[in-house]
Design a protein around this motif. Structure first.
Motif, PDB file in Angstrom:
ATOM      1  N   MET A 167       0.849  -1.185   0.000  1.00 59.56           N
ATOM      2  CA  MET A 167       0.000   0.000   0.000  1.00 59.56           C
ATOM      3  C   MET A 167       0.884   1.234   0.000  1.00 59.56           C
ATOM      4  O   MET A 167       2.108   1.134  -0.088  1.00 59.56           O
ATOM      5  CB  MET A 167      -0.925  -0.023   1.211  1.00 59.56           C
ATOM      6  N   ARG A 168       0.282   2.414   0.107  1.00 60.23           N
ATOM      7  CA  ARG A 168       1.024   3.670   0.113  1.00 60.23           C
ATOM      8  C   ARG A 168       0.952   4.309   1.491  1.00 60.23           C
ATOM      9  O   ARG A 168       0.022   4.067   2.247  1.00 60.23           O
ATOM     10  CB  ARG A 168       0.434   4.630  -0.939  1.00 60.23           C
ATOM     11  N   THR A 169       1.935   5.139   1.783  1.00 55.21           N
ATOM     12  CA  THR A 169       1.944   5.800   3.087  1.00 55.21           C
ATOM     13  C   THR A 169       0.834   6.828   3.227  1.00 55.21           C
ATOM     14  O   THR A 169       0.524   7.243   4.353  1.00 55.21           O
ATOM     15  CB  THR A 169       3.302   6.485   3.347  1.00 55.21           C
ATOM     16  N   ASP A 170       0.221   7.255   2.126  1.00 49.37           N
ATOM     17  CA  ASP A 170      -0.878   8.224   2.221  1.00 49.37           C
ATOM     18  C   ASP A 170      -2.244   7.532   2.275  1.00 49.37           C
ATOM     19  O   ASP A 170      -3.264   8.118   1.933  1.00 49.37           O
ATOM     20  CB  ASP A 170      -0.829   9.236   1.072  1.00 49.37           C
ATOM     21  N   SER A 171      -2.260   6.282   2.724  1.00 50.56           N
ATOM     22  CA  SER A 171      -3.506   5.535   2.846  1.00 50.56           C
ATOM     23  C   SER A 171      -3.504   4.747   4.150  1.00 50.56           C
ATOM     24  O   SER A 171      -2.469   4.624   4.813  1.00 50.56           O
ATOM     25  CB  SER A 171      -3.678   4.590   1.651  1.00 50.56           C
ATOM     26  N   TYR A 172      -4.659   4.187   4.516  1.00 51.15           N
ATOM     27  CA  TYR A 172      -4.738   3.415   5.757  1.00 51.15           C
ATOM     28  C   TYR A 172      -5.956   2.497   5.727  1.00 51.15           C
ATOM     29  O   TYR A 172      -6.827   2.610   4.851  1.00 51.15           O
ATOM     30  CB  TYR A 172      -4.797   4.328   6.980  1.00 51.15           C
ATOM     31  N   PHE A 173      -6.021   1.581   6.678  1.00 47.42           N
ATOM     32  CA  PHE A 173      -7.159   0.684   6.840  1.00 47.42           C
ATOM     33  C   PHE A 173      -7.973   1.109   8.060  1.00 47.42           C
ATOM     34  O   PHE A 173      -7.434   1.672   9.012  1.00 47.42           O
ATOM     35  CB  PHE A 173      -6.700  -0.756   7.045  1.00 47.42           C
ATOM     36  N   THR A 174      -9.267   0.793   8.023  1.00 48.67           N
ATOM     37  CA  THR A 174     -10.129   1.046   9.181  1.00 48.67           C
ATOM     38  C   THR A 174     -10.546  -0.246   9.873  1.00 48.67           C
ATOM     39  O   THR A 174     -11.265  -0.209  10.870  1.00 48.67           O
ATOM     40  CB  THR A 174     -11.382   1.838   8.762  1.00 48.67           C
ATOM     41  N   SER A 175     -10.129  -1.385   9.345  1.00 49.34           N
ATOM     42  CA  SER A 175     -10.310  -2.680  10.001  1.00 49.34           C
ATOM     43  C   SER A 175      -9.395  -3.676   9.298  1.00 49.34           C
ATOM     44  O   SER A 175      -8.694  -3.324   8.345  1.00 49.34           O
ATOM     45  CB  SER A 175     -11.774  -3.149   9.927  1.00 49.34           C
ATOM     46  N   ASP A 176      -9.423  -4.934   9.754  1.00 49.12           N
ATOM     47  CA  ASP A 176      -8.586  -5.963   9.130  1.00 49.12           C
ATOM     48  C   ASP A 176      -9.398  -6.838   8.181  1.00 49.12           C
ATOM     49  O   ASP A 176      -9.064  -8.008   7.944  1.00 49.12           O
ATOM     50  CB  ASP A 176      -7.910  -6.823  10.195  1.00 49.12           C
ATOM     51  N   ALA A 177     -10.450  -6.286   7.586  1.00 50.23           N
ATOM     52  CA  ALA A 177     -11.338  -7.052   6.703  1.00 50.23           C
ATOM     53  C   ALA A 177     -10.609  -7.690   5.536  1.00 50.23           C
ATOM     54  O   ALA A 177     -11.022  -8.739   5.026  1.00 50.23           O
ATOM     55  CB  ALA A 177     -12.463  -6.148   6.183  1.00 50.23           C
ATOM     56  N   ILE A 178      -9.516  -7.097   5.098  1.00 51.08           N
ATOM     57  CA  ILE A 178      -8.805  -7.616   3.933  1.00 51.08           C
ATOM     58  C   ILE A 178      -8.247  -9.014   4.187  1.00 51.08           C
ATOM     59  O   ILE A 178      -8.043  -9.791   3.249  1.00 51.08           O
ATOM     60  CB  ILE A 178      -7.676  -6.645   3.498  1.00 51.08           C
ATOM     61  N   ILE A 179      -8.017  -9.371   5.448  1.00 50.12           N
ATOM     62  CA  ILE A 179      -7.484 -10.704   5.750  1.00 50.12           C
ATOM     63  C   ILE A 179      -8.486 -11.777   5.349  1.00 50.12           C
ATOM     64  O   ILE A 179      -8.116 -12.812   4.774  1.00 50.12           O
ATOM     65  CB  ILE A 179      -7.117 -10.821   7.239  1.00 50.12           C
TER      66      ILE A 179
END
Length: 310
Positions: free
Chosen positions: A110-122
Motif C-alpha cells: 500500500m502507500r503511506t498516504d492511505s490506511y485501513f479502518t479494520s482488518d477485513a482484507i485478511i
C-alpha cells in the motif's frame, strides 16, 4: 489464516516541508492498530539526519520496520519547451525494496498516504487467494496465484478512459512472490512519454505508471510484448487487456477491504470513479470469457454503463 503470515509494506514519503508528516504517521499508527500481529515495513527515501533520527524514534515507538532507499528521482522529458515528469521509478524502487524485506508468505503493498479502518482484507485474502477456486487461462496467467487489487485506478478497458493493461497501483495483496514480481522490472526512461490521441482520448504518456509496471512484468515473466503503448487501441487489444486483468487480479473497493485513500477525493475530486472495474464488472467479464456465461443486465449496470460513456 494467521496475521503472522502477512507483511504490510507501506511505500512512499514520510516527510514534508515542515518535518515528519503527521498525517503519514497517523496512517501508520492506524495500520499498526488494526494489524497488531502483522509485520509492518515502511519503505521511503533518504532524508536529512535530524528527520532521520526522528523517524527512527517513531519506528521504535510504533513498532514498525523500515528501509531508507536512495531516491531514483523523477523520470522526465522536455518537448517543445514543456517538461513532462513521472514518479514511476520512485514507486518501483520503494515498492520492490520494501517487499524484498518481507519474510511472510503474503504481502499487502500500500502507500503511506492511505490506511485501513479494520482488518477485513485478511478474510478476503483467505477467501479469494488462499482458497482460490477461480479458473484461470494458462496463456494469460502471469502470476502463480491471483492478486487482490484496489480498484482505484484499475481502468475498465471498455470505459471512457480506455487505458489498457492498467491495474490500480495503490494496493496489491497476495503471495509475496506474485506481488513482488509486479515491481521487479527495469526502471523507466523518457520513452514512457509520447503524445497519443484518438477520438476524445488524449495523453502525454506512452505508458502511465500502472501500465508500465504491468506491461514490463508480463514481458519479463512471459517474454511477450503485449502492448506498445497508448497510441494503440483496437478491439483485439481491449480483449487482451481484459483477459490479463481477470486472470491475474481481483478488484476490491474501499468498502470491501475497509481501506481509505483520501487523495482521490482531495486531489482528483473523485474523477474517474466510473472508469474503473468493480467486482460486478469483473464477474461479468470473467463469466463471459472463462465460462461462456452471460450475466443478466440489471438497472445498476445500465446506469453505470451510461455514466462511463456519457
Amino acid at each position: 489464516m494467521s496475521p503472522d503470515d502477512i507483511t504490510i509494506v507501506m511505500q512512499g514519503i514520510v516527510v514534508d516541508d515542515k518535518g515528519i508528516d503527521r498525517s503519514i504517521i497517523n496512517n501508520i499508527r492506524k495500520v499498526t492498530q488494526h494489524f497488531p500481529r502483522c509485520k509492518i515495513i515502511i519503505s521511503t527515501w533518504k532524508m536529512e539526519p535530524e528527520r532521520n533520527a526522528q523517524f527512527c524514534k517513531l519506528a521504535r515507538y510504533l513498532g514498525f520496520a523500515y528501509i531508507i532507499n536512495d531516491d531514483p528521482g523523477i523520470t522526465s522529458k522536455i518537448k517543445d519547451g514543456i517538461r513532462y515528469v513521472s514518479n514511476v521509478n520512485r514507486m518501483i524502487v520503494s515498492s520492490l525494496c520494501g517487499i524484498q524485506l518481507a519474510s511472510a508468505s503474503f504481502v499487502i503493498k500500500m502507500r503511506t498516504d492511505s490506511y485501513f479502518t479494520s482488518d477485513a482484507i485478511i478474510d478476503l485474502l483467505e477467501r479469494y487467494i488462499v482458497n482460490d477456486k477461480f479458473e484461470r487461462h494458462v496463456g494469460y496467467s502471469v502470476f502463480n496465484h491471483m492478486v487482490l487489487n484496489y480498484n482505484l485506478f484499475s481502468r475498465n478497458a471498455r470505459g471512457y478512459l480506455p487505458y489498457l493493461f492498467h491495474p490500480g497501483d495503490i494496493l496489491f495483496c497476495g503471495y509475496k512472490d506474485d506481488v513482488m514480481s509486479i515491481f521487479d522490472v527495469e526502471l523507466a526512461d523518457e520513452r514512457i512519454f509520447k503524445i497519443s490521441k484518438h477520438g476524445y482520448f488524449y495523453t502525454i504518456m506512452n505508458y502511465v505508471p500502472e501500465q508500465y509496471i504491468l506491461v514490463k512484468c508480463i514481458e519479463k515473466r512471459t517474454g511477450l510484448q503485449v502492448y506498445s503503448g497508448n497510441s494503440q487501441i483496437n478491439n483485439k487489444l481491449i480483449v487482451e487487456s481484459e483477459m490479463y486483468y481477470i486472470n491475474n487480479f481481483i478488484p476490491c473497493d474501499s468498502g470491501n477491504i475497509a481501506f481509505c485513500w483520501r487523495k482521490h477525493k482531495s486531489h482528483y475530486h473523485n474523477k474517474g470513479r466510473y472508469s474503473v472495474y468493480d467486482y460486478s464488472d469483473w464477474m461479468r467479464v470473467y463469466n463471459k470469457s472463462m465460462r461462456g456465461l452471460r450475466t443478466p443486465i440489471d438497472r445498476k449496470f445500465m446506469i453505470k454503463k451510461w455514466l462511463r460513456f456519457s
